[in-house]
Each structure stands twice: as structure tokens, then as C-alpha cells.
Design an enzyme around this catalytic site. Sequence first.
Site, PDB file in Angstrom:
ATOM      1  N   LYS A  35       0.818  -1.222   0.000  1.00 21.11           N
ATOM      2  CA  LYS A  35       0.000   0.000   0.000  1.00 21.11           C
ATOM      3  C   LYS A  35       0.846   1.264   0.000  1.00 21.11           C
ATOM      4  CE  LYS A  35      -4.344  -1.750   1.859  1.00 21.11           C
ATOM      5  NZ  LYS A  35      -5.396  -1.641   2.859  1.00 21.11           N
ATOM      6  N   LYS A  82      -8.550 -11.854  -5.408  1.00 23.15           N
ATOM      7  CA  LYS A  82      -9.738 -12.083  -4.596  1.00 23.15           C
ATOM      8  C   LYS A  82     -10.732 -10.938  -4.791  1.00 23.15           C
ATOM      9  CE  LYS A  82      -8.846  -9.869  -0.189  1.00 23.15           C
ATOM     10  NZ  LYS A  82     -10.037  -9.359   0.399  1.00 23.15           N
ATOM     11  N   LYS A  95     -13.214  -5.076  -1.677  1.00 23.81           N
ATOM     12  CA  LYS A  95     -13.924  -3.787  -1.627  1.00 23.81           C
ATOM     13  C   LYS A  95     -13.141  -2.720  -2.349  1.00 23.81           C
ATOM     14  CE  LYS A  95     -14.926  -4.194   3.050  1.00 23.81           C
ATOM     15  NZ  LYS A  95     -13.617  -3.955   3.613  1.00 23.81           N
TER      16      LYS A  95
HETATM   17  P1  ATP Z   1     -10.303  -4.269   1.344  1.00 21.52           P
HETATM   18  O1  ATP Z   1     -10.390  -4.485  -0.138  1.00 21.52           O
HETATM   19  O2  ATP Z   1     -10.713  -2.889   1.792  1.00 21.52           O
HETATM   20  O3  ATP Z   1      -9.009  -4.755   1.950  1.00 21.52           O
HETATM   21  P2  ATP Z   1     -11.773  -6.662   1.833  1.00 21.52           P
HETATM   22  O4  ATP Z   1     -12.825  -6.822   0.811  1.00 21.52           O
HETATM   23  O5  ATP Z   1     -10.529  -7.471   1.702  1.00 21.52           O
HETATM   24  O6  ATP Z   1     -11.443  -5.134   1.964  1.00 21.52           O
HETATM   25  P3  ATP Z   1     -11.944  -6.762   4.729  1.00 21.52           P
HETATM   26  O7  ATP Z   1     -12.797  -5.738   5.376  1.00 21.52           O
HETATM   27  O8  ATP Z   1     -10.459  -6.597   4.783  1.00 21.52           O
HETATM   28  O9  ATP Z   1     -12.439  -6.957   3.218  1.00 21.52           O
HETATM   29  O10 ATP Z   1     -12.289  -8.206   5.287  1.00 21.52           O
HETATM   30  C1  ATP Z   1     -13.472  -8.518   5.981  1.00 21.52           C
HETATM   31  C2  ATP Z   1     -13.568 -10.017   6.098  1.00 21.52           C
HETATM   32  O11 ATP Z   1     -13.962 -10.581   4.825  1.00 21.52           O
HETATM   33  C3  ATP Z   1     -12.251 -10.710   6.467  1.00 21.52           C
HETATM   34  O12 ATP Z   1     -12.532 -11.757   7.381  1.00 21.52           O
HETATM   35  C4  ATP Z   1     -11.752 -11.273   5.153  1.00 21.52           C
HETATM   36  O13 ATP Z   1     -10.934 -12.437   5.328  1.00 21.52           O
HETATM   37  C5  ATP Z   1     -13.052 -11.623   4.432  1.00 21.52           C
HETATM   38  N1  ATP Z   1     -12.905 -11.544   2.980  1.00 21.52           N
HETATM   39  C6  ATP Z   1     -12.542 -10.450   2.275  1.00 21.52           C
HETATM   40  N2  ATP Z   1     -12.518 -10.704   0.956  1.00 21.52           N
HETATM   41  C7  ATP Z   1     -12.881 -12.016   0.807  1.00 21.52           C
HETATM   42  C8  ATP Z   1     -13.066 -12.885  -0.328  1.00 21.52           C
HETATM   43  N3  ATP Z   1     -12.878 -12.434  -1.556  1.00 21.52           N
HETATM   44  N4  ATP Z   1     -13.461 -14.157  -0.115  1.00 21.52           N
HETATM   45  C9  ATP Z   1     -13.674 -14.607   1.148  1.00 21.52           C
HETATM   46  N5  ATP Z   1     -13.512 -13.854   2.262  1.00 21.52           N
HETATM   47  C10 ATP Z   1     -13.136 -12.564   2.102  1.00 21.52           C
END
Ligand code: ATP
Length: 320
Positions: free
Chosen positions: A110, A191, A194
Amino acid sequence: MTRRLTGFQPTGHLHLGNLIGAMRPLVAAQDRPSIAMIADLHALTVEHDPQQLRANTLQVATVLLAAGVDPERTAIIANSQVPEHAELHYLLESATGYGEAARMIQFKEKSAGNKGVRLSLLTYPVLMAADILVHDIDQVPVGDDQNQHLELARTVATRFNARYGETFTVPEGIRPENAARIMDLSDPARKMSKSAPSAAGRIGLLDPPEVIRRTITRAVTDTVGVVRDDAGNQPGVTNLLAILRACADREPGPLTSYGALKREVTDAVEAVLGPIRARYAELSEDPGHVRKILADGRARVQPRAAETVRRARTALGLLD
Ligand code: ATP
């Protein structure tokens, strides 16, 4: 009984991966003491819009409720509203090396090429350690992306205990039960996330049905033309199968074409998200209710958090 904490960053629209990978396991394990934490303090580590952050935090809380998190059993909190998180964050810095923080892959990724890197991005994992340790958490369900941060939390807790006396429960990272990792539909090597620059491969939990249908219809497959569960050669198809299993607990028929598979997946996703969307709409009519749930969550967790901070202060030699 083991205590669990699951965190969500209010950095954008929650997606199907968050539901399958984190919210559903949280809902399924509500028989044990759990905390669902919205990491709004973590959202300050990168460029953010204050008004948007406030809206996102309330939205995450509302989606958690709509997805079945029961506030009677699971405390829903925002980490900014429990000041013990920030206080312990500072105290833990006395047991964390600069090199340890600077080595974190997420910090490197980042901060690379970013001129306005905030100091809080470097100390992000120390805040995450505080989030966990302050509540005496035993188990943290984590995806691969947070493994390194959880290891740092364990190292810091162990070191603090050894140097200043037994103060913290050392948490264990666990794989959430039945939690598939959902990939981006337009780039199945990444993956679903968000913060991805494009929303094209993301199924938002609040997307209307026609957007869900369009996103799935446009999902990347391949030219093989036969549905097979073969992540090496068919990552896009394998991802669609994982979504179908997670949402409808079934396999497609043996002769399913890609078009038919996508229709099945669309129906399965809509069957899961339709009720969440409807409940979200109901809950959104009363934002005061959601704020009250956050206040109740804070009141529930604060005595233990205050006690942990008191122990840490005393161990470090600070006056009462
Ligand atoms: P960012 O993109 O802002 O990092 P994120 O989508 O990765 O966000 P987080 O808020 O970091 O989401 O994670 C919230 C929860 O969702 C965590 O437990 C993470 O492991 C899970 N998670 C996030 N993305 C995935 C995915 N693509 N598949 C399964 N679990 C996920």
C-alpha cells in the site's frame, strides 16, 4: 469458552466474499462469545472522505444485522467508539519494533509509489493487535491476507507478557468454517475485494438483481467450453462453482453450458442476497436503531477492555 473477533473495514461496499468468507461463519458461530468489529480507525490509514467513512461505518453495521448477526449474542462495535483500542495501540508500540512493522507485506504494497503514506499505515498491524488483545480474544478467523498481521499480534503479545509479566491472552488464527475464498469475477486470479479499482468483478451485497445478473453474465470463463472444477485451468469456472456451492449447496448438472451455469449461479446468489437486501432496506429506515446497537455493543465490551488496559498500564509501570 473461546472468544472470537471478526473485523470488517468500512472502506467500501461489502461484497459476496465478505459474506461467505466472514459474515456467515460469524453468524454460524454465535453460540460462543463473539465480537463483530467495524475497523473504522483502520480506514484512516489511507486517503479517505470523512462523510463517506461515517456512511460506510453505519452501512457495515446495518449489513451485519441484515445478514443475521444477532446483537443480543454478538457485540457489534466500531473500534473508534471504544477508546481502549487506541490507548492499547499506543502501549503496544512499546513492544513492537519499527522493522517488524515496516516488513509487513500489506504496508509495502500500500505504500509503494504512494507519496502521502500515513504513519498510521505503518502502525496498522499494531492497532489490529490492540483490537484483538484488548478483548482477551482466543480465536481470530483470518483470511490469508491478514495472516502476517495476526502473527505480529501473537509475537507482540508474547513478548509483552515475557518482558512485563502475564498481561494478554495470546490469540490463535483460525480458518473460518465453510468459508470459501471468492475471487473477482472479471479477474479470477485476484480475490473479490472492496478496494479493487474496478467494480466489474464484484458482487455487492446490496446490488440490485439486474446488476448481479449483469456481473455474473460477464464473468470471465475460458474457451474450454466444458464445466470442470479445475482451478489451474479454469479459475473463472471454479470460482462460479464455489459461489454456487456456497449459496445453494449444490453442483450444476453434468452437461451445464457456461450460460446455464451462470444462470444457476445468478439465481443462487439472488436467493441469498434478496432477503438481505430487503432486511437492509427495513433497517435503513431507522438509523437511530443501528446507532443504538453500536452503543449497546460498546457498553457490553468496555468493562473487559478497560480491565485489559489497566493491566497493561500497570505492567508497564504507569501510574493508576
Ligand atoms: P479491502 O479491499 O478494503 O481490503 P476486503 O474486501 O478485503 O477489503 P476486509 O474488510 O479486509 O475486506 O475483510 C473482511 C472479512 O472478509 C475478512 O474476514 C476477510 O478475510 C473476508 N474476505 C474479504 N474478501 C474475501 C473474499 N474475496 N473471499 C472470502 N472472504 C473474504
